[in-house]
Design a protein around this motif. Sequence first.
Motif, PDB file in Angstrom:
ATOM      1  N   ASP A 215     -15.271 -21.158  11.962  1.00 15.73           N
ATOM      2  CA  ASP A 215     -13.490 -20.819  11.956  1.00 15.73           C
ATOM      3  C   ASP A 215     -13.419 -19.492  12.370  1.00 15.73           C
ATOM      4  O   ASP A 215     -14.275 -18.462  12.410  1.00 15.73           O
ATOM      5  N   GLN A 218      -7.889 -15.573  12.111  1.00 15.72           N
ATOM      6  CA  GLN A 218      -6.405 -15.889  12.479  1.00 15.72           C
ATOM      7  C   GLN A 218      -5.572 -14.496  12.645  1.00 15.72           C
ATOM      8  O   GLN A 218      -5.872 -13.567  11.741  1.00 15.72           O
ATOM      9  N   SER A 220      -2.919 -14.064  11.393  1.00 17.22           N
ATOM     10  CA  SER A 220      -2.197 -13.987   9.988  1.00 17.22           C
ATOM     11  C   SER A 220      -2.943 -13.212   9.038  1.00 17.22           C
ATOM     12  O   SER A 220      -2.341 -12.434   8.079  1.00 17.22           O
ATOM     13  N   ALA A 316       1.390 -20.728  19.371  1.00 25.17           N
ATOM     14  CA  ALA A 316       0.445 -20.629  18.377  1.00 25.17           C
ATOM     15  C   ALA A 316       0.758 -19.928  17.135  1.00 25.17           C
ATOM     16  O   ALA A 316       0.683 -20.163  15.953  1.00 25.17           O
ATOM     17  N   THR A 317       1.215 -18.704  17.381  1.00 29.82           N
ATOM     18  CA  THR A 317       1.752 -17.593  16.371  1.00 29.82           C
ATOM     19  C   THR A 317       2.816 -18.061  15.600  1.00 29.82           C
ATOM     20  O   THR A 317       2.920 -18.158  14.465  1.00 29.82           O
ATOM     21  N   ASN A 320       1.809 -21.024  13.120  1.00 31.69           N
ATOM     22  CA  ASN A 320       1.060 -20.681  12.176  1.00 31.69           C
ATOM     23  C   ASN A 320       1.760 -20.114  11.270  1.00 31.69           C
ATOM     24  O   ASN A 320       1.628 -20.278  10.048  1.00 31.69           O
ATOM     25  N   GLU A 321       2.865 -19.109  11.681  1.00 30.37           N
ATOM     26  CA  GLU A 321       3.564 -18.499  10.655  1.00 30.37           C
ATOM     27  C   GLU A 321       4.277 -19.662  10.114  1.00 30.37           C
ATOM     28  O   GLU A 321       4.742 -19.450   8.591  1.00 30.37           O
ATOM     29  N   SER A 323       3.741 -22.606   9.188  1.00 31.10           N
ATOM     30  CA  SER A 323       2.795 -23.457   8.646  1.00 31.10           C
ATOM     31  C   SER A 323       2.405 -22.517   7.010  1.00 31.10           C
ATOM     32  O   SER A 323       2.291 -23.305   6.156  1.00 31.10           O
ATOM     33  N   GLU A 324       2.467 -21.093   7.057  1.00 26.68           N
ATOM     34  CA  GLU A 324       2.407 -20.496   6.026  1.00 26.68           C
ATOM     35  C   GLU A 324       3.532 -20.194   5.325  1.00 26.68           C
ATOM     36  O   GLU A 324       3.337 -20.079   4.117  1.00 26.68           O
ATOM     37  N   TYR A 339       4.376 -30.302  17.159  1.00 31.28           N
ATOM     38  CA  TYR A 339       3.341 -29.736  18.022  1.00 31.28           C
ATOM     39  C   TYR A 339       2.947 -30.957  18.762  1.00 31.28           C
ATOM     40  O   TYR A 339       2.477 -30.852  19.849  1.00 31.28           O
TER      41      TYR A 339
END
Length: 402
Positions: A215, A218, A220, A316-317, A320-321, A323-324, A339
């Motif tokens: 992994d 990230q 984040s 991508a940013t 990710n944001e 999704s969180e 996506y």
Amino acid sequence: MSDIITPEDYRAEISMLNHEVYRLNKELQNNKAQQMQNSLIDKYDPFDNPTDYHHYNEDYSDIVPQIDIPGCKIPVEPNRSERKKLRRFYNIGGCCMLSHFIFTNIIATILVSVIMIILQFKNPDASYSSLYSYLSGSSAFIGVNIIVYLAGNVMFSLIGLKWAGFRFSSIINTKEFGFGKALQYCFSAIFIQYAAALAMTVISDIFSKYGIDTDAPQLSEFSDSPVAMVLTVIYGCIIAPVTEELFFRGMLLKTFSRANQRFAAVATAVFFGLTHGNLPQFMLAFLLGIFLAHITFKHNSIVPAVITHVFVNTTATVINELSERYTSNYALIIINLSYLLMAFVGLILFIEFKLKNKLPATTPQQSRRGFAVASASVPTILAFVALAVTMYLNLISTKLLS
């Protein structure tokens, strides 16, 4: 009496013959000049490769001066002088890559150490690990990254271009690029990003069986505070893509492309991937790097690559944001489907691009001037080894610490 040829007739006939001789000599000279012109090698296509992007090439006569002589032919195997001059460009790229690696690591270590000393001085009772953990989640840590990589990317880009004798305008002289092309490249890059993620899922499963965590860190993780979050977005979505393109598709691709564009595209993509230091980002950076090199060749500029890189990182940013922040199943389904739709559109546009635009092929002469010469460049090999070893150590560190 009428059949008698007078002196005037002789002079007229002689004048006509002289005129004809003059005409024939002039025609012969023109034919010879045309033949000489046809026998000259194109300075910007010395290897007669129709798949190369000739407008991207630099004048090859600075490497083979005899190219201006009619009838000169580039042999399959470069002679000692040509090999030495080509190796100089690989040395320049390799030196800048190695210097970039050393500089960023040393400066980052110094800055982090100074901040840790200050934190330790202000908090004498706190342990080193707790202070480092605090620093890693603070805006100071991302600030260090901004300073280090901004300085490293820009400084060694300009040094490399100057050292190699390239004008800065040579990497931004954009040709035949517009909004439609920008959209095509941005969505194509999203498809490449999605494909790289799928490939890494398979690779991660394989490595996990041996206790190795692949992994990638990230963005984040550095967003524990509003300031850190803002700095992360500025760095990841603007500073990193712009300066990385300046370094990799600007300076490095230009110096590595003196004789073999295809090799330059692959080599710079490898370095671009290794610089990220982990497998997931290597996979994406390598695949994306080849595509970015291709559009740089096509448009004779890093501008399309910069726009595409900014779009990929920003997407991508945002994903990710989101999704969180929105963790419900319904929200995650919408995010993932959006996506996936972008990736599907990107697949269609990528196929359309590849059908019309092929990555430059390699002639026998060019193949002997790509890896064969670059492998004799000590700085290039040292840079590759340093980056590869670093990524390997990062990879196995998860297993050693478990």
